[in-house]
Design a protein around this motif. Structure first.
Motif, PDB file in Angstrom:
ATOM      1  N   ALA A 168     101.455   3.818 -21.276  1.00  0.00           N
ATOM      2  CA  ALA A 168     102.581   3.445 -22.124  1.00  0.00           C
ATOM      3  C   ALA A 168     102.733   4.403 -23.298  1.00  0.00           C
ATOM      4  O   ALA A 168     103.852   4.803 -23.654  1.00  0.00           O
ATOM      5  CB  ALA A 168     102.392   2.012 -22.627  1.00  0.00           C
ATOM      6  N   LYS A 169     101.611   4.776 -23.910  1.00  0.00           N
ATOM      7  CA  LYS A 169     101.662   5.684 -25.059  1.00  0.00           C
ATOM      8  C   LYS A 169     102.262   7.025 -24.657  1.00  0.00           C
ATOM      9  O   LYS A 169     103.107   7.585 -25.370  1.00  0.00           O
ATOM     10  CB  LYS A 169     100.254   5.871 -25.635  1.00  0.00           C
ATOM     11  CG  LYS A 169     100.216   6.580 -26.982  1.00  0.00           C
ATOM     12  CD  LYS A 169      98.797   6.634 -27.520  1.00  0.00           C
ATOM     13  CE  LYS A 169      98.741   7.267 -28.902  1.00  0.00           C
ATOM     14  NZ  LYS A 169      99.422   6.441 -29.908  1.00  0.00           N
ATOM     15  N   ALA A 170     101.829   7.555 -23.509  1.00  0.00           N
ATOM     16  CA  ALA A 170     102.355   8.838 -23.037  1.00  0.00           C
ATOM     17  C   ALA A 170     103.835   8.742 -22.690  1.00  0.00           C
ATOM     18  O   ALA A 170     104.573   9.723 -22.806  1.00  0.00           O
ATOM     19  CB  ALA A 170     101.551   9.316 -21.824  1.00  0.00           C
ATOM     20  N   ALA A 171     104.273   7.561 -22.255  1.00  0.00           N
ATOM     21  CA  ALA A 171     105.684   7.350 -21.905  1.00  0.00           C
ATOM     22  C   ALA A 171     106.520   6.943 -23.114  1.00  0.00           C
ATOM     23  O   ALA A 171     107.729   6.746 -22.987  1.00  0.00           O
ATOM     24  CB  ALA A 171     105.793   6.285 -20.820  1.00  0.00           C
ATOM     25  N   GLN A 172     105.847   6.785 -24.267  1.00  0.00           N
ATOM     26  CA  GLN A 172     106.518   6.398 -25.514  1.00  0.00           C
ATOM     27  C   GLN A 172     107.192   5.027 -25.391  1.00  0.00           C
ATOM     28  O   GLN A 172     108.326   4.818 -25.823  1.00  0.00           O
ATOM     29  CB  GLN A 172     107.523   7.472 -25.942  1.00  0.00           C
ATOM     30  CG  GLN A 172     106.863   8.815 -26.234  1.00  0.00           C
ATOM     31  CD  GLN A 172     107.852   9.870 -26.662  1.00  0.00           C
ATOM     32  OE1 GLN A 172     108.897  10.041 -26.045  1.00  0.00           O
ATOM     33  NE2 GLN A 172     107.527  10.588 -27.736  1.00  0.00           N
ATOM     34  N   VAL A 173     106.457   4.109 -24.773  1.00  0.00           N
ATOM     35  CA  VAL A 173     106.907   2.727 -24.600  1.00  0.00           C
ATOM     36  C   VAL A 173     105.811   1.815 -25.159  1.00  0.00           C
ATOM     37  O   VAL A 173     104.622   2.083 -24.956  1.00  0.00           O
ATOM     38  CB  VAL A 173     107.144   2.408 -23.104  1.00  0.00           C
ATOM     39  CG1 VAL A 173     107.489   0.941 -22.912  1.00  0.00           C
ATOM     40  CG2 VAL A 173     108.245   3.291 -22.543  1.00  0.00           C
ATOM     41  N   PRO A 174     106.145   0.729 -25.857  1.00  0.00           N
ATOM     42  CA  PRO A 174     105.101  -0.183 -26.347  1.00  0.00           C
ATOM     43  C   PRO A 174     104.303  -0.804 -25.198  1.00  0.00           C
ATOM     44  O   PRO A 174     104.846  -1.050 -24.120  1.00  0.00           O
ATOM     45  CB  PRO A 174     105.893  -1.255 -27.099  1.00  0.00           C
ATOM     46  CG  PRO A 174     107.223  -0.647 -27.382  1.00  0.00           C
ATOM     47  CD  PRO A 174     107.496   0.303 -26.256  1.00  0.00           C
ATOM     48  N   CYS A 175     103.042  -1.044 -25.460  1.00  0.00           N
ATOM     49  CA  CYS A 175     102.181  -1.726 -24.486  1.00  0.00           C
ATOM     50  C   CYS A 175     101.659  -3.016 -25.104  1.00  0.00           C
ATOM     51  O   CYS A 175     100.935  -2.986 -26.108  1.00  0.00           O
ATOM     52  CB  CYS A 175     101.008  -0.846 -24.063  1.00  0.00           C
ATOM     53  SG  CYS A 175      99.903  -1.649 -22.871  1.00  0.00           S
ATOM     54  N   TRP A 176     102.038  -4.136 -24.506  1.00  0.00           N
ATOM     55  CA  TRP A 176     101.490  -5.435 -24.871  1.00  0.00           C
ATOM     56  C   TRP A 176     100.540  -5.870 -23.764  1.00  0.00           C
ATOM     57  O   TRP A 176     100.723  -5.530 -22.588  1.00  0.00           O
ATOM     58  CB  TRP A 176     102.605  -6.472 -25.026  1.00  0.00           C
ATOM     59  CG  TRP A 176     103.522  -6.220 -26.178  1.00  0.00           C
ATOM     60  CD1 TRP A 176     103.418  -5.228 -27.109  1.00  0.00           C
ATOM     61  CD2 TRP A 176     104.685  -6.990 -26.520  1.00  0.00           C
ATOM     62  NE1 TRP A 176     104.453  -5.323 -28.020  1.00  0.00           N
ATOM     63  CE2 TRP A 176     105.235  -6.392 -27.688  1.00  0.00           C
ATOM     64  CE3 TRP A 176     105.307  -8.110 -25.975  1.00  0.00           C
ATOM     65  CZ2 TRP A 176     106.384  -6.886 -28.302  1.00  0.00           C
ATOM     66  CZ3 TRP A 176     106.450  -8.611 -26.583  1.00  0.00           C
ATOM     67  CH2 TRP A 176     106.988  -8.004 -27.737  1.00  0.00           C
ATOM     68  N   MET A 177      99.535  -6.619 -24.128  1.00  0.00           N
ATOM     69  CA  MET A 177      98.560  -7.092 -23.151  1.00  0.00           C
ATOM     70  C   MET A 177      98.358  -8.592 -23.301  1.00  0.00           C
ATOM     71  O   MET A 177      98.653  -9.167 -24.362  1.00  0.00           O
ATOM     72  CB  MET A 177      97.226  -6.355 -23.292  1.00  0.00           C
ATOM     73  CG  MET A 177      97.293  -4.895 -22.884  1.00  0.00           C
ATOM     74  SD  MET A 177      95.689  -4.073 -22.936  1.00  0.00           S
ATOM     75  CE  MET A 177      95.815  -3.031 -21.478  1.00  0.00           C
ATOM     76  N   MET A 178      97.846  -9.216 -22.244  1.00  0.00           N
ATOM     77  CA  MET A 178      97.503 -10.636 -22.278  1.00  0.00           C
ATOM     78  C   MET A 178      96.192 -10.830 -21.522  1.00  0.00           C
ATOM     79  O   MET A 178      96.018 -10.315 -20.422  1.00  0.00           O
ATOM     80  CB  MET A 178      98.608 -11.491 -21.647  1.00  0.00           C
ATOM     81  CG  MET A 178      99.038 -11.084 -20.258  1.00  0.00           C
ATOM     82  SD  MET A 178     100.192 -12.239 -19.472  1.00  0.00           S
ATOM     83  CE  MET A 178      99.041 -13.534 -18.920  1.00  0.00           C
ATOM     84  N   SER A 179      95.256 -11.522 -22.137  1.00  0.00           N
ATOM     85  CA  SER A 179      93.993 -11.812 -21.455  1.00  0.00           C
ATOM     86  C   SER A 179      93.127 -12.691 -22.350  1.00  0.00           C
ATOM     87  O   SER A 179      93.437 -12.924 -23.523  1.00  0.00           O
ATOM     88  CB  SER A 179      93.236 -10.522 -21.121  1.00  0.00           C
ATOM     89  OG  SER A 179      92.131 -10.802 -20.273  1.00  0.00           O
ATOM     90  N   ASN A 180      92.035 -13.161 -21.764  1.00  0.00           N
ATOM     91  CA  ASN A 180      91.028 -13.891 -22.532  1.00  0.00           C
ATOM     92  C   ASN A 180      89.740 -13.090 -22.667  1.00  0.00           C
ATOM     93  O   ASN A 180      88.810 -13.517 -23.327  1.00  0.00           O
ATOM     94  CB  ASN A 180      90.721 -15.247 -21.883  1.00  0.00           C
ATOM     95  CG  ASN A 180      90.071 -15.093 -20.525  1.00  0.00           C
ATOM     96  OD1 ASN A 180      90.548 -14.299 -19.693  1.00  0.00           O
ATOM     97  ND2 ASN A 180      89.003 -15.825 -20.268  1.00  0.00           N
ATOM     98  N   PHE A 181      89.698 -11.908 -22.017  1.00  0.00           N
ATOM     99  CA  PHE A 181      88.544 -11.026 -22.155  1.00  0.00           C
ATOM    100  C   PHE A 181      88.978  -9.605 -21.819  1.00  0.00           C
ATOM    101  O   PHE A 181      90.008  -9.377 -21.195  1.00  0.00           O
ATOM    102  CB  PHE A 181      87.391 -11.451 -21.234  1.00  0.00           C
ATOM    103  CG  PHE A 181      87.629 -11.103 -19.774  1.00  0.00           C
ATOM    104  CD1 PHE A 181      87.174  -9.899 -19.256  1.00  0.00           C
ATOM    105  CD2 PHE A 181      88.299 -11.972 -18.932  1.00  0.00           C
ATOM    106  CE1 PHE A 181      87.408  -9.570 -17.918  1.00  0.00           C
ATOM    107  CE2 PHE A 181      88.529 -11.659 -17.604  1.00  0.00           C
ATOM    108  CZ  PHE A 181      88.078 -10.450 -17.097  1.00  0.00           C
ATOM    109  N   GLY A 182      88.168  -8.639 -22.269  1.00  0.00           N
ATOM    110  CA  GLY A 182      88.381  -7.248 -21.897  1.00  0.00           C
ATOM    111  C   GLY A 182      87.232  -6.769 -21.025  1.00  0.00           C
ATOM    112  O   GLY A 182      86.121  -7.305 -21.089  1.00  0.00           O
ATOM    113  N   TRP A 183      87.498  -5.731 -20.237  1.00  0.00           N
ATOM    114  CA  TRP A 183      86.440  -5.238 -19.344  1.00  0.00           C
ATOM    115  C   TRP A 183      85.266  -4.637 -20.118  1.00  0.00           C
ATOM    116  O   TRP A 183      84.144  -4.580 -19.602  1.00  0.00           O
ATOM    117  CB  TRP A 183      87.013  -4.221 -18.358  1.00  0.00           C
ATOM    118  CG  TRP A 183      87.888  -4.872 -17.328  1.00  0.00           C
ATOM    119  CD1 TRP A 183      89.235  -4.718 -17.169  1.00  0.00           C
ATOM    120  CD2 TRP A 183      87.476  -5.817 -16.331  1.00  0.00           C
ATOM    121  NE1 TRP A 183      89.685  -5.511 -16.140  1.00  0.00           N
ATOM    122  CE2 TRP A 183      88.631  -6.191 -15.600  1.00  0.00           C
ATOM    123  CE3 TRP A 183      86.256  -6.382 -15.983  1.00  0.00           C
ATOM    124  CZ2 TRP A 183      88.580  -7.112 -14.547  1.00  0.00           C
ATOM    125  CZ3 TRP A 183      86.205  -7.296 -14.935  1.00  0.00           C
ATOM    126  CH2 TRP A 183      87.364  -7.645 -14.236  1.00  0.00           C
TER     127      TRP A 183
END
Length: 377
Positions: free
Chosen positions: A140-155
Motif C-alpha cells: 500500500a505504501k509503495a502504491a501511495q494508498v492507505p493501509c488499514w488492518m483488522m486482527s486480534n494478533f500479529g504474526w
C-alpha cells in the motif's frame, strides 16, 4: 446556516456521482479459513451498506468459502503475501517448514510488492484493508494508498516465542506493521504494540441464516439443546479425533463438518457448503473446538458455550482461551483429556462466564469506517 446546508447536499450527491467507482482491495492472510471468514463478514456488511463499492478479495482461500459469507459480486484475486503457519491439521505445526517459507517470502518481497503496486494503480484502488499479511503495508505504501488492518494478533506475536531465527522474522514483521495507517483491533487480542494507530472494535463474524425450527427440521434433530454438540476444528480439521467416544452418549446428538468422520447413529456429517458453523450454533448447547478467533467470536456473539482444547505452542491460544471466559460458559481441556479420555467432561458443568459486557458491533464499525473514507468526496 440552513441555506448553506440545503445547497451543500445536492452538491455532495453530484460530486459522488462524478467520482470514479470506489474500489476496496482486501488482502487476507494465507493461513486457514478463520481470517477469511471474519474478513468476509466485514466485507458483506460493507456491501450491504454501500453496494457501489467494488471489492477485490486478494486471498488463496477458496471462493466457495468466501461466497458462504458474501452473497454479492466481488473480484477474487488468488495471491499469497504471507505464510502464517504450515500445518498438517488445525493444531499440528511445522515450524522448520514455516521458517524456510518465511525466508523465501522475504527474498521475494520486492517482486511481490512491485506486481501488486502495478495492479493497485491500474485498478484505481482507493484503500487497502488487510487481515493481516505484513507485506500489505509495504504494498500500500509503495502504491501511495492507505493501509488499514483488522486482527486480534500479529504474526510477530506468534513467531517471537519460537526463538532462534524466528526472532529476526518477528522483527521484520513488526517493522511492516509499523507502516499500518490504522488497525482495527478485535476483541480477544494481544497488545499489538507494533501498530502506531489502534481503534478497538467489537466482535466480528457471521449471522445465522436459518431459524432454530428450520435447522431442527432439516437435520432431524430430536435431542434437547443441552445434549446437542457442534464439533468444528477449523478448515484443516483435526487428526485422530476419538469418534468412538460418541458411542457412550447414545442419547446425545453430535454435528460435524468432517466429511471423513465415521458413520455413527448420533453423528450428523454436514456436507452442504451452504451451511457454516455459525448457522448451526443456535441449536447446539455447546461448541467443541480448538482455539480460533473466528469460531470463538461467532460463538460469543450468539452466547453458545465453548469447550476447547489448549494449544501450548501457539501464543494466541492462551489469549483466546482466557478471553472467552468473559463472554460465555466454557470448559478448557488438555490434549490428553480430549484425545485419551472417555469424554466424561461432557457430563461436567461448564464454568460460568465472568459476565463482561459483550460488544458485537465489529462488522458495522469497520464497515462504516471504510465506507466513510471511500465515499467522502
Amino acid at each position: 446556516m440552513l441555506p448553506t446546508l440545503i445547497a451543500t447536499q445536492p452538491f455532495i450527491a453530484i460530486a459522488r456521482q462524478l467520482m470514479p467507482q470506489p474500489i476496496l482491495y482486501v488482502a487476507i492472510t494465507n493461513h486457514g479459513f478463520g481470517h477469511a471468514t471474519r474478513t468476509a463478514s466485514v466485507v458483506a456488511e460493507i456491501q450491504r451498506l454501500c453496494p457501489e463499492i467494488l471489492i477485490i478479495l486478494v486471498t488463496t482461500a477458496p471462493r466457495w468459502l468466501l461466497e458462504a459469507y458474501i452473497s454479492t459480486d466481488f473480484i477474487h484475486r488468488p495471491r499469497a503475501f504471507d505464510i502464517g503457519i504450515l500445518q498438517t491439521d488445525s493444531v499440528t505445526m511445522d515450524q522448520p517448514g514455516t521458517l524456510e517459507r518465511l525466508k523465501e517470502l522475504r527474498k521475494q518481497q520486492n517482486s511481490l510488492i512491485a506486481s501488486e503496486v502495478n495492479f493497485i494503480k491500474q485498478n484505481r484502488v482507493g484503500l487497502v484493508l488487510a487481515d493481516i499479511p505484513p507485506l500489505a503495508t509495504l504494498i500500500a505504501k509503495a502504491a501511495q494508498v492507505p493501509c488499514w488492518m483488522m486482527s486480534n494478533f500479529g504474526w510477530d506475536f506468534i513467531y517471537r516465542p519460537w526463538g532462534g531465527e524466528f526472532v529476526e522474522m518477528a522483527d521484520w514483521i513488526g517493522e511492516c506493521f509499523s507502516q499500518c495507517d490504522r488497525l482495527f483491533r478485535l476483541p480477544l487480542h494481544e497488545p499489538m504494540s507494533a501498530f502506531p494507530t489502534i481503534t478497538d472494535v467489537g466482535l466480528t463474524g457471521g449471522t445465522p441464516r436459518y431459524s432454530v425450527e428450520q435447522l431442527r427440521e432439516n437435520f432431524g434433530l430430536k435431542t434437547d439443546v443441552d445434549r446437542t454438540v457442534l464439533m468444528t476444528f477449523g478448515g484443516l480439521g483435526l487428526n485422530a479425533i476419538p469418534y468412538q467416544n460418541l458411542q457412550q452418549f447414545a442419547d446425545w446428538q453430535f454435528l460435524t463438518f468432517d466429511r471423513n468422520a465415521p458413520d455413527l447413529p448420533n453423528l450428523i456429517k454436514v456436507t452442504d457448503n451452504h451451511y457454516r458453523p455459525v448457522d448451526l450454533m443456535p441449536v447446539c448447547g455447546r461448541l467443541l473446538s480448538k482455539p480460533g478467533y473466528s469460531t470463538f467470536s461467532e460463538a460469543c456473539r450468539l452466547g453458545t458455550p465453548i469447550v476447547s482444547i489448549t494449544r501450548d505452542d501457539f501464543a494466541e491460544a492462551a489469549v483466546l482461551l482466557d478471553g472467552i471466559q468473559d463472554y460465555v460458559p466454557s470448559q478448557v481441556l488438555t490434549p490428553t483429556k480430549f484425545f485419551d479420555s472417555d469424554w466424561d467432561f461432557l457430563q461436567q458443568p461448564l464454568q460460568p462466564a465472568r459476565s463482561q459486557p459483550m460488544i458485537t458491533d465489529g462488522n458495522q464499525d469497520i464497515a462504516q469506517a471504510v465506507i466513510d473514507y471511500l465515499m467522502t468526496p
